[in-house]
Design a protein around this motif. Sequence first.
Motif: not given
Length: 508
Positions: A159-166, A204-210, A293-295, A358-361
Amino acid sequence: MYIEGYLTSFGNPDWSRTHEAASHTSPVVASLIDGGATCVGKTVVDDMALGISGENKHYGTPTNPASPARVPGGASSGAAVAVAANIVDFSLGIDTVGGVRVPAGYCGILGFRPSYGTVSLSGVIPVSTSLDTIGWFAKDPSILRRVGHVLLRVPYATQRNPRNIVIADDCFQLSKLPITQVVVNSMEKLYGRQALRHENLGDYLNLNVPSLNAFNVGKSNGEVKSSSIRLLANVMQMLKRHEFKQNHGEWLNSVKPSLDPAISAQIPDVLELADTEIEKIHTVRSELRSALNALLKDGILVIPTFADPPPKLGAKEILSEDYLVKTSALSSLASMSGCCQVAIPLGFQDKCPVSVSFLAGHGSDRFLLDSLHTVYATLQEQLDVVKKSKTSNNAVTREASAELAKEKGNRAFKDKQWQQAIGFYAEAIKLNSSNATYYSNRAAAYLELGNFLQAEADCSKAIDLDKKVLSLFLAPPLQKSKAFILYCILLKKCQLQSYNLMLFCPSY
């Protein structure tokens, strides 16, 4: 889901009438039975599994155990209610545009949507082939994870811990419950403040999902920050209806089934998307998956499960397109990207369940289930802390407001504005009904107006609250002869001797 020998109704009696019992059992069900589970029954979905409210005009609406006057959410309403009502430990449901996550949130339980393509859809009636997943419900995160381990068939891993929580701040702006505070406190306690990151998801979506701009025919209420998510929900609904028509259009045309009005509105007579439109939608999905996935690389995105509380049963808003899009908007992130998501109950607001997700990639299902298992208890603990703090703060605020109302009453009494004084004292009592002084002061104002019965009632209440209330009647605003009248009342109530009364009332 098919179970050998049993008929699957698809939420519609005309479907049952025109189809045979299943000749085989869905691999998902078979895997769970092989893993030690017991199948105790089948549940009903919304009409054609297209609804999101949980209401079904053909079979009735299952009662939401968490909020009986409100809808249970759909499409997998029956499965959610079975868990919420403690009938079963877990259940399976179909999640296309939120069919597991929304009812999980509405019913105050856990609901998991796996990454697209990770759980077999064989033996499942399709709704929208490229959006459908089989999800599951539970109350206990350990059970939710155990079901996931069976269905996902993933090998054991440390088991691994999340490295970032957005934290998607813009998505929480309309929430009245301090959900973000609960999540932030929990994550800081478990992983440290450095793991937290705040993001405006709309920007974020406006910028990354043109490619979403190709479907932009106008901003939602002029709010750029929310338009991208709502626009994503609109695109998802287009895709769902197109694929549903491809899957079942021939049956609809030949049988002409009786459909719920909220469902028939989703199946127009003519709905054909051009190949160019389909290509644009696929581009949106590809860009969205890459962006999320990048986020979420080795991390988790935190959003509300839904924007508004569950509607009341039979509410007209359920029939509107706006309700459908608004309710599925936050669900569109996982549905369109193929990412995994878990809905987590987080208390109540105005007697309605509140849920955070919670969402994950894509492909991070085990990581997400393990993370939930780790943080669940801490989330509930921090929720209790916030509740107690809020209750304490409210109590302090109410006491301070009560004192302010009392002082206003004293000023009105001094100015001989008796009725106004009574009003202020009544306000103080409403804010803090355990203070004997407020009742004694109001009794004095009642006496000035000659309302002896009301004065006696307030005196009695003051005595019940404080047996030493006699000293209160010597203080302002009571004066001389009026004080004597009150003491006569007290004499009767407290059964004091007359000479004791004289000692306490030297002004007599």
